[in-house]
Scaffold this motif. Structure first.
Motif, PDB file in Angstrom:
ATOM      1  N   THR A  95       0.830  -1.203   0.000  1.00 39.80           N
ATOM      2  CA  THR A  95       0.000   0.000   0.000  1.00 39.80           C
ATOM      3  C   THR A  95       0.868   1.259   0.000  1.00 39.80           C
ATOM      4  O   THR A  95       0.618   2.196  -0.755  1.00 39.80           O
ATOM      5  N   SER A 167      -7.584  -3.494   4.096  1.00 39.84           N
ATOM      6  CA  SER A 167      -6.738  -3.176   2.950  1.00 39.84           C
ATOM      7  C   SER A 167      -5.259  -3.419   3.260  1.00 39.84           C
ATOM      8  O   SER A 167      -4.650  -4.280   2.635  1.00 39.84           O
ATOM      9  N   LEU A 169      -2.216  -4.803   5.522  1.00 40.31           N
ATOM     10  CA  LEU A 169      -1.787  -5.661   6.629  1.00 40.31           C
ATOM     11  C   LEU A 169      -0.856  -4.892   7.556  1.00 40.31           C
ATOM     12  O   LEU A 169      -0.978  -4.946   8.786  1.00 40.31           O
TER      13      LEU A 169
HETATM   14  C1  GLP Z   1       4.516  -6.176   0.382  1.00 40.13           C
HETATM   15  C2  GLP Z   1       5.347  -7.333   0.905  1.00 40.13           C
HETATM   16  C3  GLP Z   1       4.543  -8.284   1.779  1.00 40.13           C
HETATM   17  C4  GLP Z   1       3.712  -7.525   2.802  1.00 40.13           C
HETATM   18  C5  GLP Z   1       2.863  -6.506   2.115  1.00 40.13           C
HETATM   19  C6  GLP Z   1       2.029  -5.700   3.078  1.00 40.13           C
HETATM   20  O1  GLP Z   1       3.728  -6.559  -0.686  1.00 40.13           O
HETATM   21  N1  GLP Z   1       5.958  -8.084  -0.181  1.00 40.13           N
HETATM   22  O2  GLP Z   1       5.463  -9.131   2.440  1.00 40.13           O
HETATM   23  O3  GLP Z   1       2.895  -8.432   3.513  1.00 40.13           O
HETATM   24  O4  GLP Z   1       3.688  -5.614   1.395  1.00 40.13           O
HETATM   25  O5  GLP Z   1       1.252  -4.820   2.323  1.00 40.13           O
HETATM   26  P1  GLP Z   1      -0.057  -4.140   2.839  1.00 40.13           P
HETATM   27  O6  GLP Z   1       0.256  -3.468   4.134  1.00 40.13           O
HETATM   28  O7  GLP Z   1      -0.438  -3.187   1.761  1.00 40.13           O
HETATM   29  O8  GLP Z   1      -1.094  -5.219   3.020  1.00 40.13           O
END
Ligand code: GLP
Length: 245
Positions: A95, A167, A169
């Motif tokens: 994100t 949305s 994590l």
């Molecule tokens: C990237 C990393 C993932 C992580 C994610 C979290 O895509 N490769 O390891 O879990 O970011 O993204 P968000 O916080 O948008 O869900």
């Protein structure tokens, strides 16, 4: 486009064969980004196929994002999307990476569950076989375009309710005081196989990047084990390097 060998070697319905043929022409540079496709009637005459078949083939290319239709002026080869660069030295989330480029993210949930960890996850996250993990499997999109398939696995005490992740994590982890501070990431080259390519909206076999991230809390505890598949045509990873003095 003249029906020759490409049509006699056909596998699958005619519109799919024609759509692949046109896509190949685009990949080979016979049709350039921004240029218009010949008119439906012209393609039908050249390929000796019905206009209905041609229309369906073009619709297929529109669905794939290879061609765009402009009201009243026909079909055009789409300009390739500019690549997104992700720094390899900052521990950022999908994100955040997209936001930094002014892109809006969305996720298509493929799976969100609590289950027992696999042997690989037990070792990586230091869990016991009877423990539980939260598993989030998502198709990640930027401005509606599929970018990556991602399966994140976290110990259940870190993420007790996977439904909480709407949305981002990392937003949830941060809110709960569990934002990882360090990660080890492994990147390997792959060819995207049919089921994954289909979800990512690309031709099977094209280049992709398989990325594995294990991230840690300040205490050294591993809390995230994520495997992702990124489209090779939309993503660049950039590492900043310095000479140690
Ligand atoms: C990237 C990393 C993932 C992580 C994610 C979290 O895509 N490769 O390891 O879990 O970011 O993204 P968000 O916080 O948008 O869900």
């Amino acid at each position: 486009l003249r029906p020759g060998e490409w049509l006699s070697k056909k596998t699958g319905p005619l519109y799919a064969v024609l759509s692949r043929r046109i896509e190949k022409g685009i990949e080979q540079g016979l049709l350039l980004p921004g240029h218009s496709l010949p008119a439906e009637r012209e393609i039908a005459e050249l390929a000796e196929l019905s206009r209905v078949t041609v229309r369906k083939a073009i619709q297929e290319l529109v669905k794939k994002g290879v061609v765009e239709q402009r009201q009243g002026s026909g079909s055009f080869v789409r300009e390739p999307a500019s690549k997104v660069e992700q720094s390899l030295s900052h521990l950022t989330s999908f994100t955040e990476d997209m936001l930094a480029r002014g892109l809006k993210t969305s996720s298509n949930w493929l799976e969100r569950e609590i289950r027992h960890p696999s042997p690989d996850e037990i070792l990586t996250l230091g869990l016991s076989a009877s423990g539980h993990v939260a598993c989030l499997h998502r198709l990640r999109e930027a401005n509606g375009q599929p970018m990556a398939l991602e399966r994140a696995v976290l110990p259940v005490d870190i993420l007790p309710d996977p439904e909480e992740v709407k949305s981002s994590l990392y937003d949830i982890l941060e809110r709960n005081g569990n934002r990882p501070v360090r990660a080890v990431q492994k990147i390997s080259a792959v060819n995207l196989e049919a089921p994954q390519a289909e979800l990512l909206g690309v031709t099977p076999g094209i280049a992709g990047l398989s990325i594995q991230r294990i991230s840690y809390l300040q205490s050294g505890r591993a809390i995230e084990y994520t495997k992702s598949l990124y489209r090779g045509d939309t993503y660049d990873f950039v590492a900043e390097m310095s000479f140690p003095r």
